[in-house]
Design an enzyme around this catalytic site. Structure first.
Site, short mmCIF file in Angstrom:
data_model
loop_
_atom_site.label_atom_id
_atom_site.label_comp_id
_atom_site.label_asym_id
_atom_site.label_seq_id
_atom_site.Cartn_x
_atom_site.Cartn_y
_atom_site.Cartn_z
N ASP A 34 0.63 2.61 6.49
CA ASP A 34 -0.71 2.21 6.05
C ASP A 34 -0.97 3.25 5.13
O ASP A 34 -1.76 4.34 5.19
CB ASP A 34 -1.77 2.37 7.44
CG ASP A 34 -2.98 2.22 7.05
OD1 ASP A 34 -3.13 1.37 5.91
OD2 ASP A 34 -3.95 2.41 7.65
N GLY A 35 -0.69 3.00 3.80
CA GLY A 35 -0.47 3.87 2.92
C GLY A 35 -1.78 4.29 2.32
O GLY A 35 -1.92 5.26 1.42
N HIS A 90 -4.17 5.66 3.96
CA HIS A 90 -5.07 6.57 5.13
C HIS A 90 -5.67 7.58 4.42
O HIS A 90 -6.88 7.81 4.79
CB HIS A 90 -3.89 6.75 5.74
CG HIS A 90 -4.45 7.94 7.06
ND1 HIS A 90 -5.50 7.51 8.01
CD2 HIS A 90 -4.40 9.09 7.33
CE1 HIS A 90 -5.90 8.43 8.76
NE2 HIS A 90 -4.97 9.44 8.39
N GLY A 91 -4.96 8.07 3.37
CA GLY A 91 -5.79 9.29 2.73
C GLY A 91 -7.07 8.95 2.04
O GLY A 91 -8.12 9.56 2.12
N HIS A 101 0.91 -1.21 0.05
CA HIS A 101 0.00 0.06 -0.25
C HIS A 101 0.68 1.39 -0.12
O HIS A 101 0.44 2.45 0.50
CB HIS A 101 -0.77 -0.16 1.38
CG HIS A 101 -1.68 -1.11 1.18
ND1 HIS A 101 -1.78 -2.39 2.20
CD2 HIS A 101 -3.20 -1.16 0.60
CE1 HIS A 101 -2.80 -2.97 1.97
NE2 HIS A 101 -3.47 -2.45 1.02
#
Length: 372
Positions: free
Chosen positions: A358-359, A361-362, A178
């Protein structure tokens, strides 16, 4: 699939094709729940797909061990249980770079997803009950280890820069799918050096040979992460195979392919499952899906009758008092403000999330705020 067969449902965020939709078909999965790019699917999606896939014998939900997926699949399974559908959860946690060996089930899932799904799907296809399919999925996860490298980070649609950057002539070890950056940087010497690092990383946790049915036979996946060329994967596999054979291991039905990708990330991962006799039987069993085929699948399993699945009737909504309606308008205005703020800052939120590994999140903040 036949009535009375355990259903296997896989899922997670999009951006990883062929995971997860590419594995739907006889011998692997009965359904796939796909969220937005790098974002977990919603609980309502989990419920909808599981209702359609369930054949009356219960459903096994398989997904990588990420916070959003655990939350949404968990909520979905709880709601399904209230409807009388027995939905079990197995979280996949094969990435050795994301946790210590004594906390294997706290690690995240990467290309080991394919091995666990293949084992579970084959067990369901041969007629195992839900308890047996669940136990085999956990066993295959316990015996699967992965490690990856990246030469560049993935770029989310609409973003101007990748989630992380890698210096020229180097690679990051221990990437996440991610956009989570690797744990350490290394000079790129060549395929042989990369193979040595990957093999040593996964074999560091090899179980004792001759114990619990393991005798040095391994399933192997060399997985391209999105931008690696197949010629590069084949060259790397040659070095990996030689190292595994030097270690006294026998490779069973290797896969050199894109299995679990990360958009346009340039990189590769190595997955090894330490097989016992039963896991080997299930790993080598026939399968027929858009992205993975093996052997000859029974033709009857390719032509099942379609079933209509109806959702529960929508609840009747009674109009509230004027004061309640006014409060609802105010809440809606505040939620709209939150959604617009998240959209305007989605890229920076993603960057912050990648630091915490935790890529998505956005993306998750935008989707959650918009849905609210």
């Amino acid at each position: 699939s036949p009535e009375g067969e355990v259903a296997v449902v896989v899922g997670g965020g999009s951006g990883h094709y062929p995971a997860f939709a590419g594995w739907v078909g006889p011998g692997i999965a009965h359904g796939a729940v796909c969220g937005n790019i790098f974002a977990s699917p919603s609980a309502s999606q989990v419920i909808s797909v599981t209702r359609s896939a369930d054949n009356g014998a219960g459903t096994l939900l398989l997904f990588g061990n990420y916070a959003g997926d655990c939350l949404q699949f968990g909520q979905g399974a709880k709601a399904l249980a209230e409807e009388g559908i027995d939905a079990r959860i197995v979280t996949i946690s094969d990435d050795v770079a994301s946790g210590k060996p004594d906390k294997h089930h706290e690690r995240r899932g990467i290309a080991g997803d394919l091995i666990v799904a293949k084992v579970a799907g084959a067990a369901a296809a041969r007629g195992d009950n839900l308890d047996q399919v669940e136990a085999l999925a956990w066993r295959s996860d316990d015996l699967t280890r992965s490690l990856g490298i990246a030469f560049s980070g993935p770029t989310l649609p609409g973003a101007t820069e990748p989630l992380f950057e890698v210096a020229d002539g180097t690679y990051e070890l221990g990437l996440g799918i991610h956009g989570e950056p690797g744990l350490s940087s290394h000079q790129l010497v060549g395929a042989t050096e990369v193979a040595q690092r990957l093999v040593s990383g996964v074999l560091a946790e090899e179980p004792e040979r001759g114990k619990d049915g393991y005798h040095g036979r391994v399933a192997v996946i060399v997985n391209g992460l999105g931008a690696a060329k197949y010629e590069e994967l084949f060259v790397l596999y040659g070095d990996i195979a030689e190292l595994l054979e030097q270690a006294g291991l026998t490779i069973v039905a290797p896969v050199v392919d894109e299995a679990v990708t990360s958009l346009d990330m340039a990189g590769v991962s190595l997955t090894v499952c330490f097989l016992d006799e039963e896991l080997e039987e299930l790993w080598t069993a026939p399968a027929y899906t858009p992205a993975f085929t093996r052997g000859q699948v029974d033709g009857a399993s390719l032509s099942g009758a379609r079933r209509e699945v109806k959702d529960a009737a929508a609840a009747q909504i009674t109009p509230g008092a004027e004061s309640s309606v006014a409060q609802a308008r105010r809440v809606t205005e505040l939620l709209d403000l939150v959604a617009r703020t998240c959209k305007a800052n989605a890229e920076s939120l993603g960057q912050l999330g990648s630091i915490a590994r935790d890529g998505d999140h956005g993306q998750g903040m935008v989707l959650g705020a918009t849905a609210a």
